[in-house]
Design a protein around this motif. Structure first.
Motif, PDB file in Angstrom:
ATOM      1  N   LYS A  10      -3.213 -31.435  33.536  1.00  0.00           N
ATOM      2  CA  LYS A  10      -2.676 -30.996  31.905  1.00  0.00           C
ATOM      3  C   LYS A  10      -2.228 -29.427  31.407  1.00  0.00           C
ATOM      4  N   PHE A  11      -0.558 -29.584  31.209  1.00  0.00           N
ATOM      5  CA  PHE A  11      -0.559 -28.349  31.129  1.00  0.00           C
ATOM      6  C   PHE A  11      -0.654 -28.598  29.211  1.00  0.00           C
ATOM      7  N   VAL A  12      -1.849 -27.283  28.812  1.00  0.00           N
ATOM      8  CA  VAL A  12      -1.701 -27.319  27.512  1.00  0.00           C
ATOM      9  C   VAL A  12      -1.474 -26.095  26.716  1.00  0.00           C
ATOM     10  N   ILE A  13      -0.492 -26.438  25.530  1.00  0.00           N
ATOM     11  CA  ILE A  13       0.355 -25.054  25.093  1.00  0.00           C
ATOM     12  C   ILE A  13      -0.714 -24.767  23.767  1.00  0.00           C
ATOM     13  N   LEU A  14      -1.733 -23.385  23.326  1.00  0.00           N
ATOM     14  CA  LEU A  14      -2.719 -23.571  22.720  1.00  0.00           C
ATOM     15  C   LEU A  14      -2.671 -22.381  21.868  1.00  0.00           C
ATOM     16  N   LEU A  15      -3.021 -21.626  20.817  1.00  0.00           N
ATOM     17  CA  LEU A  15      -3.620 -20.125  20.670  1.00  0.00           C
ATOM     18  C   LEU A  15      -2.076 -19.438  20.341  1.00  0.00           C
ATOM     19  N   GLU A  16      -1.435 -19.515  20.186  1.00  0.00           N
ATOM     20  CA  GLU A  16      -0.430 -18.933  19.785  1.00  0.00           C
ATOM     21  C   GLU A  16       0.042 -18.966  21.016  1.00  0.00           C
ATOM     22  N   ALA A  67     -11.977 -33.948  22.919  1.00  0.00           N
ATOM     23  CA  ALA A  67     -12.744 -34.466  21.786  1.00  0.00           C
ATOM     24  C   ALA A  67     -10.262 -34.655  21.213  1.00  0.00           C
ATOM     25  N   GLY A  68      -9.555 -33.755  21.354  1.00  0.00           N
ATOM     26  CA  GLY A  68      -8.707 -34.057  21.701  1.00  0.00           C
ATOM     27  C   GLY A  68      -7.583 -34.906  23.130  1.00  0.00           C
ATOM     28  N   GLU A  69      -8.226 -35.292  23.154  1.00  0.00           N
ATOM     29  CA  GLU A  69      -8.191 -36.135  24.991  1.00  0.00           C
ATOM     30  C   GLU A  69      -8.090 -37.739  24.313  1.00  0.00           C
ATOM     31  N   ILE A  70      -9.342 -37.473  23.637  1.00  0.00           N
ATOM     32  CA  ILE A  70      -9.870 -39.220  23.267  1.00  0.00           C
ATOM     33  C   ILE A  70      -9.023 -38.937  22.088  1.00  0.00           C
ATOM     34  N   ALA A  71      -8.961 -38.274  21.386  1.00  0.00           N
ATOM     35  CA  ALA A  71      -8.172 -38.460  19.791  1.00  0.00           C
ATOM     36  C   ALA A  71      -6.492 -38.868  19.785  1.00  0.00           C
ATOM     37  N   VAL A  72      -5.996 -38.511  21.263  1.00  0.00           N
ATOM     38  CA  VAL A  72      -4.425 -39.429  21.826  1.00  0.00           C
ATOM     39  C   VAL A  72      -4.442 -40.029  22.818  1.00  0.00           C
ATOM     40  N   ASP A  73      -5.567 -40.324  23.201  1.00  0.00           N
ATOM     41  CA  ASP A  73      -5.482 -41.531  24.356  1.00  0.00           C
ATOM     42  C   ASP A  73      -5.969 -42.805  23.099  1.00  0.00           C
ATOM     43  N   PHE A  74      -6.407 -42.811  22.574  1.00  0.00           N
ATOM     44  CA  PHE A  74      -7.751 -43.447  21.739  1.00  0.00           C
ATOM     45  C   PHE A  74      -7.683 -43.337  20.368  1.00  0.00           C
ATOM     46  N   PRO A  75      -7.147 -43.415  19.599  1.00  0.00           N
ATOM     47  CA  PRO A  75      -6.845 -42.530  18.097  1.00  0.00           C
ATOM     48  C   PRO A  75      -7.669 -43.978  16.940  1.00  0.00           C
ATOM     49  N   GLU A  76      -8.071 -44.968  17.494  1.00  0.00           N
ATOM     50  CA  GLU A  76      -8.570 -45.928  16.598  1.00  0.00           C
ATOM     51  C   GLU A  76     -10.416 -45.841  17.197  1.00  0.00           C
ATOM     52  N   LYS A  77     -10.635 -44.669  17.379  1.00  0.00           N
ATOM     53  CA  LYS A  77     -12.079 -44.131  18.070  1.00  0.00           C
ATOM     54  C   LYS A  77     -13.057 -42.735  17.178  1.00  0.00           C
ATOM     55  N   GLN A  78     -13.651 -43.296  16.740  1.00  0.00           N
ATOM     56  CA  GLN A  78     -14.513 -42.377  15.472  1.00  0.00           C
ATOM     57  C   GLN A  78     -15.358 -41.094  16.574  1.00  0.00           C
ATOM     58  N   ILE A  79     -14.713 -40.145  16.417  1.00  0.00           N
ATOM     59  CA  ILE A  79     -15.210 -38.900  17.509  1.00  0.00           C
ATOM     60  C   ILE A  79     -15.906 -37.815  15.891  1.00  0.00           C
ATOM     61  N   SER A 119      -9.114 -20.802  16.087  1.00  0.00           N
ATOM     62  CA  SER A 119      -9.867 -21.581  15.906  1.00  0.00           C
ATOM     63  C   SER A 119      -9.639 -22.536  15.013  1.00  0.00           C
ATOM     64  N   GLU A 120      -8.719 -22.212  13.547  1.00  0.00           N
ATOM     65  CA  GLU A 120      -8.362 -22.835  12.427  1.00  0.00           C
ATOM     66  C   GLU A 120      -7.157 -23.694  12.535  1.00  0.00           C
ATOM     67  N   LYS A 121      -6.432 -23.449  13.939  1.00  0.00           N
ATOM     68  CA  LYS A 121      -5.347 -24.476  14.719  1.00  0.00           C
ATOM     69  C   LYS A 121      -5.653 -25.757  14.585  1.00  0.00           C
ATOM     70  N   ALA A 122      -6.878 -25.250  15.861  1.00  0.00           N
ATOM     71  CA  ALA A 122      -7.674 -26.251  16.896  1.00  0.00           C
ATOM     72  C   ALA A 122      -8.008 -27.407  15.930  1.00  0.00           C
ATOM     73  N   LEU A 123      -9.022 -26.549  14.944  1.00  0.00           N
ATOM     74  CA  LEU A 123      -9.611 -27.396  13.180  1.00  0.00           C
ATOM     75  C   LEU A 123      -8.279 -28.379  12.833  1.00  0.00           C
ATOM     76  N   ALA A 124      -7.550 -27.712  12.571  1.00  0.00           N
ATOM     77  CA  ALA A 124      -6.650 -28.440  11.917  1.00  0.00           C
ATOM     78  C   ALA A 124      -6.237 -29.648  12.643  1.00  0.00           C
ATOM     79  N   TRP A 125      -5.325 -29.699  13.653  1.00  0.00           N
ATOM     80  CA  TRP A 125      -4.908 -30.132  14.591  1.00  0.00           C
ATOM     81  C   TRP A 125      -6.225 -31.822  14.789  1.00  0.00           C
ATOM     82  N   LEU A 126      -7.394 -30.977  15.295  1.00  0.00           N
ATOM     83  CA  LEU A 126      -8.334 -32.001  15.375  1.00  0.00           C
ATOM     84  C   LEU A 126      -8.672 -32.746  14.370  1.00  0.00           C
TER      85      LEU A 126
END
Length: 181
Positions: free
Chosen positions: A11-17, A54-66, A84-91
């Motif tokens: 997986k290629f992840v574009i993060l952190l500006e 957490a991000g992978e679970i949220a994407v693959d299983f959006p119904e899960k409580q994480i 950090s703020e961007k990651a928190l906002a996304w999650l």
């Protein structure tokens, strides 16, 4: 390369500006099935591994409580506050609950446990849990050699914008052993 017991994905992840990270994740099939069968997941640790899981679970299983329980005051503490703020906002936009400045005692956990209490007394219910607490930077071997004066207080190599170790003309370093933010 194939192993029926592992789910492989690149997986290629574009993060952190606009900083690009490439991550090769190996998820044991048993863990994947455990997540799939669960309604709720507890992740202990808000560093790179915990945030990615957490991000992978949220994407693959959006119904899960994480829920992420993190002892620090912000996620991904090794990077700048803006990231950090961007990651928190996304999650949180994907309904991931994050509990800061709290810990779960790992010594008291077992695989069948579904109820947890944080160091602040917050009760968390989860069908499965994952220990994503990172280990320190493996740089102790550098304290004896020519790079002994190039480590910061966290044991990371200090580098400039070209990844050159500070104070060294032709020694370069990359990865989590550096103090790049």
């Amino acid at each position: 390369f194939h192993d029926s017991n592992l789910k492989f994905y690149l997986k290629f992840v574009i993060l952190l500006e606009s900083t690009i990270f490439m991550s090769l994740s190996y998820v044991p099939m048993a863990a994947y099935e455990k997540i799939k069968a669960s309604n709720s997941v507890l992740i202990v640790g808000g560093g790179p591994t915990g945030v990615e899981l957490a991000g992978e679970i949220a994407v693959d299983f959006p119904e899960k409580q994480i829920t992420i329980v993190h002892k620090g005051s912000r996620l991904l503490e090794f990077v700048g506050p803006k990231a950090s703020e961007k990651a928190l906002a996304w999650l949180t936009s994907r309904k991931v609950q994050v509990l800061f400045n709290q810990e779960i005692s790992l010594e008291q956990l077992d695989d069948t446990q579904t109820e947890f209490v944080t160091s602040e007394g917050v009760k968390v219910r989860a069908d499965c849990w994952f220990n994503c607490i990172g280990k320190g930077v493996g740089s102790s071997w550098l304290t004896e050699g020519i790079l002994h004066g190039c480590l910061n207080e966290r044991g990371q190599l200090m580098v400039d914008e070209h990844f050159r170790v500070k104070g060294k003309e032709n020694i370069f370093a990359i990865g989590d052993i550096t103090d790049i933010r």
